[in-house]
Design a protein around this motif. Structure first.
Motif, mmCIF file in Angstrom:
data_model
loop_
_atom_site.group_PDB
_atom_site.id
_atom_site.type_symbol
_atom_site.label_atom_id
_atom_site.label_comp_id
_atom_site.label_asym_id
_atom_site.label_seq_id
_atom_site.Cartn_x
_atom_site.Cartn_y
_atom_site.Cartn_z
ATOM 1 N N ALA A 98 0.823 -1.213 0.000
ATOM 2 C CA ALA A 98 0.000 0.000 0.000
ATOM 3 C C ALA A 98 0.856 1.262 0.000
ATOM 4 O O ALA A 98 0.507 2.255 -0.647
ATOM 5 N N VAL A 99 1.980 1.253 0.710
ATOM 6 C CA VAL A 99 2.865 2.413 0.723
ATOM 7 C C VAL A 99 3.414 2.679 -0.677
ATOM 8 O O VAL A 99 3.487 3.832 -1.137
ATOM 9 N N MET A 100 3.800 1.639 -1.405
ATOM 10 C CA MET A 100 4.331 1.823 -2.751
ATOM 11 C C MET A 100 3.268 2.330 -3.725
ATOM 12 O O MET A 100 3.581 3.006 -4.703
ATOM 13 N N GLY A 101 2.008 2.010 -3.480
ATOM 14 C CA GLY A 101 0.964 2.409 -4.407
ATOM 15 C C GLY A 101 0.262 3.700 -4.068
ATOM 16 O O GLY A 101 -0.527 4.196 -4.887
ATOM 17 N N MET A 102 0.538 4.300 -2.923
ATOM 18 C CA MET A 102 -0.149 5.531 -2.536
ATOM 19 C C MET A 102 0.343 6.709 -3.360
ATOM 20 O O MET A 102 1.491 6.754 -3.804
ATOM 21 N N LYS A 103 -0.533 7.694 -3.551
ATOM 22 C CA LYS A 103 -0.205 8.851 -4.378
ATOM 23 C C LYS A 103 0.823 9.762 -3.725
ATOM 24 O O LYS A 103 1.504 10.518 -4.419
ATOM 25 N N CYS A 104 0.939 9.722 -2.411
ATOM 26 C CA CYS A 104 1.868 10.605 -1.711
ATOM 27 C C CYS A 104 3.298 10.079 -1.721
ATOM 28 O O CYS A 104 4.190 10.731 -1.179
ATOM 29 N N THR A 105 3.554 8.926 -2.304
ATOM 30 C CA THR A 105 4.904 8.374 -2.397
ATOM 31 C C THR A 105 5.416 8.541 -3.827
ATOM 32 O O THR A 105 4.651 8.690 -4.784
ATOM 33 N N HIS A 106 6.746 8.516 -3.983
ATOM 34 C CA HIS A 106 7.376 8.739 -5.278
ATOM 35 C C HIS A 106 7.659 7.441 -6.028
ATOM 36 O O HIS A 106 8.256 7.489 -7.108
ATOM 37 N N PHE A 107 7.260 6.320 -5.500
ATOM 38 C CA PHE A 107 7.504 5.051 -6.194
ATOM 39 C C PHE A 107 6.562 4.940 -7.389
ATOM 40 O O PHE A 107 5.341 5.074 -7.248
ATOM 41 N N ALA A 108 7.118 4.682 -8.580
ATOM 42 C CA ALA A 108 6.338 4.507 -9.817
ATOM 43 C C ALA A 108 5.348 5.657 -10.010
ATOM 44 O O ALA A 108 4.173 5.453 -10.274
ATOM 45 N N GLN A 109 5.884 6.887 -9.879
ATOM 46 C CA GLN A 109 5.033 8.059 -10.015
ATOM 47 C C GLN A 109 4.489 8.155 -11.431
ATOM 48 O O GLN A 109 5.204 7.923 -12.404
ATOM 49 N N ARG A 110 3.204 8.493 -11.559
ATOM 50 C CA ARG A 110 2.506 8.620 -12.843
ATOM 51 C C ARG A 110 2.549 7.327 -13.646
ATOM 52 O O ARG A 110 2.690 7.322 -14.866
ATOM 53 N N SER A 111 2.457 6.217 -12.955
ATOM 54 C CA SER A 111 2.458 4.910 -13.607
ATOM 55 C C SER A 111 1.105 4.242 -13.399
ATOM 56 O O SER A 111 0.362 4.559 -12.464
ATOM 57 N N VAL A 112 0.799 3.301 -14.300
ATOM 58 C CA VAL A 112 -0.497 2.620 -14.222
ATOM 59 C C VAL A 112 -0.521 1.561 -13.126
ATOM 60 O O VAL A 112 -1.594 1.019 -12.826
ATOM 61 N N VAL A 113 0.628 1.251 -12.514
ATOM 62 C CA VAL A 113 0.665 0.214 -11.478
ATOM 63 C C VAL A 113 0.325 0.778 -10.105
ATOM 64 O O VAL A 113 0.241 0.005 -9.141
ATOM 65 N N LYS A 114 0.146 2.086 -9.991
ATOM 66 C CA LYS A 114 -0.170 2.680 -8.692
ATOM 67 C C LYS A 114 -1.502 2.158 -8.154
ATOM 68 O O LYS A 114 -1.603 1.717 -7.008
ATOM 69 N N SER A 115 -2.525 2.221 -8.979
ATOM 70 C CA SER A 115 -3.854 1.794 -8.528
ATOM 71 C C SER A 115 -3.906 0.306 -8.195
ATOM 72 O O SER A 115 -4.469 -0.080 -7.166
ATOM 73 N N PRO A 116 -3.323 -0.604 -9.010
ATOM 74 C CA PRO A 116 -3.316 -2.022 -8.604
ATOM 75 C C PRO A 116 -2.554 -2.292 -7.318
ATOM 76 O O PRO A 116 -2.925 -3.195 -6.556
ATOM 77 N N LEU A 117 -1.504 -1.526 -7.043
ATOM 78 C CA LEU A 117 -0.767 -1.717 -5.790
ATOM 79 C C LEU A 117 -1.620 -1.345 -4.587
ATOM 80 O O LEU A 117 -1.629 -2.050 -3.569
ATOM 81 N N VAL A 118 -2.342 -0.232 -4.685
ATOM 82 C CA VAL A 118 -3.238 0.151 -3.586
ATOM 83 C C VAL A 118 -4.337 -0.894 -3.406
ATOM 84 O O VAL A 118 -4.706 -1.245 -2.274
ATOM 85 N N LEU A 119 -4.871 -1.389 -4.510
ATOM 86 C CA LEU A 119 -5.898 -2.426 -4.424
ATOM 87 C C LEU A 119 -5.349 -3.695 -3.773
ATOM 88 O O LEU A 119 -6.034 -4.324 -2.951
#
Length: 245
Positions: A98-119
């Motif tokens: 969840a930390v890697m997929g949250m919008k407030c973190t810089h991991f994979a910024q502006r990438s399509v994998v952000k939402s699946p990581l949070v899910l």
């Protein structure tokens, strides 16, 4: 901003549930009973947990003893240990993902994998909460069945301890945090889809294939010598006869 606030809320709720799950796993207050002798000064409380058994005396003495043999434990206690450990591991993995997929973190910024990581983090918190809920519900059922068993001695009957109630609260927090994370990831995916749908269409091509473009303009000097030579034209010694006729 609403999506980021939902992610932060779900993450902190999951962390609270994870902390409560760890405390519930380590506490010995899963089953408790009180023994009152002829004098109130001889009151003794016995507690059983997943890893140890403790006795508290009214004189202020607190004694605990770890279970020495794993194979000698009853099957329900072994299963409760395994489920609570799996719940803690699921919470750890869910927190990292969840930390890697949250919008407030810089991991994979502006990438399509952000939402699946949070899910995935939300699903991990859901699994952790359900595992904890199954364990404390199982323990509650066993304690109630033993308490109302007429063939069981009164000295062997226990009541529901404080750790079980804490486990219920921890499972509720973990499940709520997981649901909020799943909801925030779904909202972000829908927003990205709406943005792609409302993008302006590409401009039409500058030329139509049915009407080819006109040829480029060429000056008369370039077309002066391009006409075909006449059949009557003769050349002799570098001179053309049509120049003199």
């Amino acid at each position: 901003m609403a999506s980021m606030a939902g992610q932060l809320l779900g993450f902190f709720l999951g962390l609270l549930g994870f902390a409560g799950t760890i405390v519930t796993t380590l506490l010995p207050h899963w089953r408790s009973t009180a023994y009152m002798g002829s004098n109130i000064m001889t009151a003794t409380a016995y507690m059983k947990g997943l890893w140890m058994e403790c006795a508290w005396h009214s004189t202020g003495i607190y004694q605990c003893e770890l279970y020495r043999s794993l194979l000698a434990l009853p099957p329900d206690l072994q299963a409760a240990r395994a489920l609570m450990v799996l719940s803690c591991i699921s919470s750890v993995l869910a927190s990292l993902v969840a930390v890697m997929g949250m919008k407030c973190t810089h991991f994979a910024q502006r990438s399509v994998v952000k939402s699946p990581l949070v899910l995935s983090g939300g699903v991990g918190f859901l699994c952790a909460g359900l595992l904890c809920l199954v364990t404390v519900s199982w323990t509650t059922n066993d304690v109630i069945m033993d308490f109302y068993d007429p063939f069981l001695l009164s000295g062997m009957k226990y009541e529901i301890g404080l750790a079980v109630y804490l486990g219920y609260a921890s499972s509720f927090l973990s499940v709520t945090g997981g649901l909020v994370l799943c909801w925030s990831s779904r909202e972000r995916s829908q927003g990205r889809l709406r943005a792609q749908t409302h993008q302006p269409s590409a401009p039409p091509p500058p030329f139509n294939n049915l009407n080819p473009p006109a040829p480029l303009y060429r000056p008369p000097e370039a077309l002066k010598d391009n006409h075909a030579s006449s059949l009557c034209s003769l050349s002799s010694s570098g001179y053309r006869l049509n120049n003199y006729v």
